[in-house]
Design a protein around this motif. Structure first.
Motif, PDB file in Angstrom:
ATOM      1  N   GLU A   3       0.863  -1.181   0.000  1.00 18.36           N
ATOM      2  CA  GLU A   3       0.000   0.000   0.000  1.00 18.36           C
ATOM      3  C   GLU A   3       0.893   1.223   0.000  1.00 18.36           C
ATOM      4  O   GLU A   3       1.861   1.290   0.748  1.00 18.36           O
ATOM      5  N   LEU A   4       0.564   2.170  -0.849  1.00 18.34           N
ATOM      6  CA  LEU A   4       1.347   3.385  -0.967  1.00 18.34           C
ATOM      7  C   LEU A   4       0.412   4.579  -0.829  1.00 18.34           C
ATOM      8  O   LEU A   4      -0.659   4.596  -1.428  1.00 18.34           O
ATOM      9  N   LYS A   5       0.820   5.547  -0.011  1.00 19.75           N
ATOM     10  CA  LYS A   5       0.106   6.820   0.108  1.00 19.75           C
ATOM     11  C   LYS A   5       1.104   7.911  -0.222  1.00 19.75           C
ATOM     12  O   LYS A   5       2.185   7.959   0.365  1.00 19.75           O
ATOM     13  N   VAL A   6       0.727   8.773  -1.149  1.00 18.53           N
ATOM     14  CA  VAL A   6       1.627   9.832  -1.613  1.00 18.53           C
ATOM     15  C   VAL A   6       0.845  11.120  -1.775  1.00 18.53           C
ATOM     16  O   VAL A   6      -0.233  11.131  -2.380  1.00 18.53           O
ATOM     17  N   VAL A   7       1.396  12.192  -1.232  1.00 21.74           N
ATOM     18  CA  VAL A   7       0.853  13.522  -1.493  1.00 21.74           C
ATOM     19  C   VAL A   7       1.573  14.025  -2.739  1.00 21.74           C
ATOM     20  O   VAL A   7       2.800  14.122  -2.766  1.00 21.74           O
ATOM     21  N   ALA A   8       0.787  14.296  -3.780  1.00 24.58           N
ATOM     22  CA  ALA A   8       1.370  14.681  -5.064  1.00 24.58           C
ATOM     23  C   ALA A   8       0.356  15.482  -5.861  1.00 24.58           C
ATOM     24  O   ALA A   8      -0.799  15.622  -5.466  1.00 24.58           O
ATOM     25  N   SER A   9       0.821  15.998  -6.986  1.00 24.65           N
ATOM     26  CA  SER A   9      -0.072  16.683  -7.917  1.00 24.65           C
ATOM     27  C   SER A   9       0.073  16.033  -9.283  1.00 24.65           C
ATOM     28  O   SER A   9       1.089  15.407  -9.589  1.00 24.65           O
ATOM     29  N   ILE A  10      -0.959  16.179 -10.097  1.00 25.06           N
ATOM     30  CA  ILE A  10      -0.903  15.627 -11.445  1.00 25.06           C
ATOM     31  C   ILE A  10      -0.143  16.612 -12.328  1.00 25.06           C
ATOM     32  O   ILE A  10      -0.518  17.770 -12.445  1.00 25.06           O
ATOM     33  N   ALA A  11       0.948  16.125 -12.928  1.00 26.97           N
ATOM     34  CA  ALA A  11       1.763  16.952 -13.814  1.00 26.97           C
ATOM     35  C   ALA A  11       1.322  16.803 -15.269  1.00 26.97           C
ATOM     36  O   ALA A  11       1.388  17.761 -16.039  1.00 26.97           O
ATOM     37  N   GLU A  12       0.885  15.610 -15.644  1.00 32.08           N
ATOM     38  CA  GLU A  12       0.420  15.322 -17.001  1.00 32.08           C
ATOM     39  C   GLU A  12      -0.687  14.289 -16.893  1.00 32.08           C
ATOM     40  O   GLU A  12      -0.660  13.452 -16.001  1.00 32.08           O
ATOM     41  N   LYS A  13      -1.641  14.337 -17.819  1.00 27.10           N
ATOM     42  CA  LYS A  13      -2.648  13.284 -17.863  1.00 27.10           C
ATOM     43  C   LYS A  13      -3.054  13.011 -19.296  1.00 27.10           C
ATOM     44  O   LYS A  13      -2.980  13.888 -20.156  1.00 27.10           O
ATOM     45  N   SER A  14      -3.459  11.766 -19.536  1.00 25.87           N
ATOM     46  CA  SER A  14      -3.874  11.331 -20.857  1.00 25.87           C
ATOM     47  C   SER A  14      -5.387  11.244 -20.911  1.00 25.87           C
ATOM     48  O   SER A  14      -6.061  11.191 -19.880  1.00 25.87           O
ATOM     49  N   ILE A  25      -9.844   3.452 -18.194  1.00 24.35           N
ATOM     50  CA  ILE A  25      -8.492   3.578 -17.636  1.00 24.35           C
ATOM     51  C   ILE A  25      -8.023   5.016 -17.811  1.00 24.35           C
ATOM     52  O   ILE A  25      -8.071   5.560 -18.918  1.00 24.35           O
ATOM     53  N   ALA A  26      -7.554   5.617 -16.722  1.00 25.52           N
ATOM     54  CA  ALA A  26      -6.966   6.962 -16.763  1.00 25.52           C
ATOM     55  C   ALA A  26      -5.492   6.842 -16.394  1.00 25.52           C
ATOM     56  O   ALA A  26      -5.147   6.171 -15.416  1.00 25.52           O
ATOM     57  N   THR A  27      -4.633   7.482 -17.164  1.00 23.05           N
ATOM     58  CA  THR A  27      -3.192   7.455 -16.908  1.00 23.05           C
ATOM     59  C   THR A  27      -2.696   8.876 -16.698  1.00 23.05           C
ATOM     60  O   THR A  27      -3.135   9.794 -17.385  1.00 23.05           O
ATOM     61  N   ALA A  28      -1.786   9.034 -15.744  1.00 20.03           N
ATOM     62  CA  ALA A  28      -1.223  10.359 -15.458  1.00 20.03           C
ATOM     63  C   ALA A  28       0.179  10.212 -14.903  1.00 20.03           C
ATOM     64  O   ALA A  28       0.611   9.123 -14.527  1.00 20.03           O
ATOM     65  N   VAL A  29       0.879  11.326 -14.853  1.00 17.30           N
ATOM     66  CA  VAL A  29       2.177  11.400 -14.183  1.00 17.30           C
ATOM     67  C   VAL A  29       1.975  12.256 -12.941  1.00 17.30           C
ATOM     68  O   VAL A  29       1.495  13.394 -13.036  1.00 17.30           O
ATOM     69  N   LEU A  30       2.311  11.685 -11.784  1.00 14.64           N
ATOM     70  CA  LEU A  30       2.217  12.419 -10.523  1.00 14.64           C
ATOM     71  C   LEU A  30       3.576  12.986 -10.169  1.00 14.64           C
ATOM     72  O   LEU A  30       4.607  12.352 -10.399  1.00 14.64           O
ATOM     73  N   MET A  31       3.584  14.193  -9.595  1.00 15.06           N
ATOM     74  CA  MET A  31       4.816  14.832  -9.163  1.00 15.06           C
ATOM     75  C   MET A  31       4.742  15.066  -7.656  1.00 15.06           C
ATOM     76  O   MET A  31       3.749  15.589  -7.153  1.00 15.06           O
ATOM     77  N   GLY A  67      -1.689  20.302 -11.166  1.00 18.31           N
ATOM     78  CA  GLY A  67      -1.043  21.102 -10.130  1.00 18.31           C
ATOM     79  C   GLY A  67      -1.726  21.098  -8.777  1.00 18.31           C
ATOM     80  O   GLY A  67      -1.170  21.607  -7.809  1.00 18.31           O
ATOM     81  N   VAL A  68      -2.925  20.532  -8.660  1.00 20.70           N
ATOM     82  CA  VAL A  68      -3.630  20.492  -7.375  1.00 20.70           C
ATOM     83  C   VAL A  68      -3.064  19.349  -6.543  1.00 20.70           C
ATOM     84  O   VAL A  68      -2.988  18.207  -7.006  1.00 20.70           O
ATOM     85  N   THR A  69      -2.659  19.642  -5.311  1.00 23.88           N
ATOM     86  CA  THR A  69      -2.063  18.642  -4.438  1.00 23.88           C
ATOM     87  C   THR A  69      -3.151  17.801  -3.783  1.00 23.88           C
ATOM     88  O   THR A  69      -4.072  18.332  -3.173  1.00 23.88           O
ATOM     89  N   MET A  70      -3.011  16.485  -3.931  1.00 20.31           N
ATOM     90  CA  MET A  70      -3.978  15.529  -3.393  1.00 20.31           C
ATOM     91  C   MET A  70      -3.228  14.420  -2.656  1.00 20.31           C
ATOM     92  O   MET A  70      -2.031  14.232  -2.869  1.00 20.31           O
ATOM     93  N   LEU A  71      -3.954  13.675  -1.827  1.00 20.17           N
ATOM     94  CA  LEU A  71      -3.408  12.478  -1.185  1.00 20.17           C
ATOM     95  C   LEU A  71      -3.915  11.275  -1.979  1.00 20.17           C
ATOM     96  O   LEU A  71      -5.119  11.015  -2.023  1.00 20.17           O
ATOM     97  N   PHE A  72      -3.007  10.569  -2.631  1.00 17.00           N
ATOM     98  CA  PHE A  72      -3.342   9.406  -3.441  1.00 17.00           C
ATOM     99  C   PHE A  72      -3.007   8.136  -2.679  1.00 17.00           C
ATOM    100  O   PHE A  72      -1.955   8.035  -2.053  1.00 17.00           O
ATOM    101  N   THR A  73      -3.889   7.154  -2.752  1.00 19.20           N
ATOM    102  CA  THR A  73      -3.688   5.849  -2.109  1.00 19.20           C
ATOM    103  C   THR A  73      -3.796   4.781  -3.183  1.00 19.20           C
ATOM    104  O   THR A  73      -4.633   4.876  -4.086  1.00 19.20           O
TER     105      THR A  73
END
Length: 104
Positions: A3-14, A25-31, A67-73
């Motif tokens: 299990e991974l929890k990361v605070v990040a923002s979406i830098a790119e999305k498809s 399916i949604a794909t993105a790059v998190l920063m 650019g919006v910072t979210m907590l992803f699990t």
């Protein structure tokens, strides 16, 4: 446990795509940017990771503004059976509840 929890923002999305079985399916790059303590010193941590959201969560995932910072699990898995690259599979996300921003 994986299990991974990361605070990040979406830098790119498809754009949303669908599997042959019809699963969205949604794909993105998190920063991620933060300062972490290691060996009694502060360390600047920055990384990008490919993320995938499948099923009902995928449409909500793509609605997040860049650019919006979210907590992803979620969990980590290989990109495909023969790959050594890892992909972060998002199972949930919510607004970042940290009092202070992680970005400098």
């Amino acid at each position: 446990m994986n299990e991974l929890k990361v605070v990040a923002s979406i830098a790119e999305k498809s754009a949303l795509r669908y599997t042959p079985a019809g699963i969205p399916i949604a794909t993105a790059v998190l920063m991620h940017h933060s300062k972490q303590e290691q060996a009694s010193t502060q360390r600047q941590v920055e990384f990008e990771i490919t993320a995938v959201a499948a099923g009902a969560i995928s449409k909500r995932f793509l609605e997040i503004q860049l650019g919006v910072t979210m907590l992803f699990t979620g969990f980590l898995a290989r990109k495909n059976r023969n790959s050594k690259s890892l992909v972060f599979h998002i199972t949930d996300f919510q607004e970042n509840e940290f009092e202070t921003p992680l970005l400098d």
